[in-house]
Structure formats: C-alpha cells, structure tokens
Scaffold this motif. Structure first.
Motif, short mmCIF file in Angstrom:
data_model
loop_
_atom_site.label_atom_id
_atom_site.label_comp_id
_atom_site.label_asym_id
_atom_site.label_seq_id
_atom_site.Cartn_x
_atom_site.Cartn_y
_atom_site.Cartn_z
N LYS A 35 -49.32 28.91 4.05
CA LYS A 35 -50.17 29.76 4.90
C LYS A 35 -49.85 29.55 6.38
O LYS A 35 -49.78 30.50 7.15
N GLN A 36 -49.67 28.28 6.77
CA GLN A 36 -49.34 28.01 8.16
C GLN A 36 -47.97 28.58 8.50
O GLN A 36 -47.76 29.13 9.58
N GLU A 38 -46.59 31.23 7.19
CA GLU A 38 -46.77 32.68 7.36
C GLU A 38 -47.37 32.99 8.72
O GLU A 38 -46.96 33.94 9.39
N HIS A 39 -48.35 32.18 9.15
CA HIS A 39 -48.99 32.40 10.44
C HIS A 39 -47.99 32.20 11.58
O HIS A 39 -47.94 32.99 12.53
#
Length: 118
Positions: A35-36, A38-39
């Motif tokens: 997720k990080q 992707e961010h």
C-alpha cells in the motif's frame, strides 16, 4: 507577448522529488509495504504530471492532491539529501515516466502469485 511560454526563474524540484520517491519505492519490497509502495508511486506520478511550479515540498503538499503529512516527510528527507541524485547506471532510466513504468513492472512481477502448471 501572448502565446509565448513562461520562463521559470525558480528551482523546480519536480525531477528531484520523482527520483527520490522512485528510490523510496525501490526500497519497499515486502508484501506488507504494498500500500505504501502504491502511495509513493502515485505521488511520484502526480508530481511528474502536475501542471504548475513545484519549487519546494510545501508547494507539493499544498497543490498536489493526495500529498499529506507522509508525503511531506518523504519530500523533507529528499530535500535533506537522503537520496542519490546521480545518473542512473547503464540500462536504467532517468526519465520519470520510464522510471515509474519500470517500477510498476518490477512491483507487479515481485508480488505476482507464482503460476503453477495445471
């Protein structure tokens, strides 16, 4: 006159931020960091494509949608020199779009479930 491109008289930090975020994305290799990752990649793409001056991290946080406190922290570390601004090694890319595509491909292959024969 009208129609002429504006000459920028300030230091636009866009390329440095994209390179620094790319380096950060390269260090995020564990599944729980997806997720990080992707961010970070989304932020790098938004910075690269932003239509306006980005002279410092404060302007990025103010003008780029989705850039919050975490982004400000990442950009601060880039401003403080916690990244490598040198030329990439042979066979690597330095253009933001190319670098982002390579990172996306490497990420997809790293997290892709291994296909087992039927």
């Amino acid at each position: 006159g009208k129609g002429l491109p504006r000459v920028m008289s300030y230091a636009d930090r866009r390329l440095s931020y994209v390179r620094g975020l790319r380096a950060k994305a390269d260090r995020l290799t564990c599944a729980h960091e997806a997720k990080q990752w992707e961010h970070v990649c989304t932020l790098a793409a938004k910075i690269a494509l932003h239509d306006g001056p980005l002279p410092d991290r404060h302007r990025v946080v103010q003008d780029v949608h989705g850039a919050g406190p975490a982004a400000e922290s990442w950009l601060r570390s880039i401003d403080e020199g916690a990244h490598d601004d040198s030329r990439p090694p042979a066979g690597r890319f330095c253009a933001p779009a190319s670098a982002l595509l390579v990172a996306l491909l490497e990420h997809a292959s790293a997290f892709a479930p291994s296909a087992s024969p039927p």
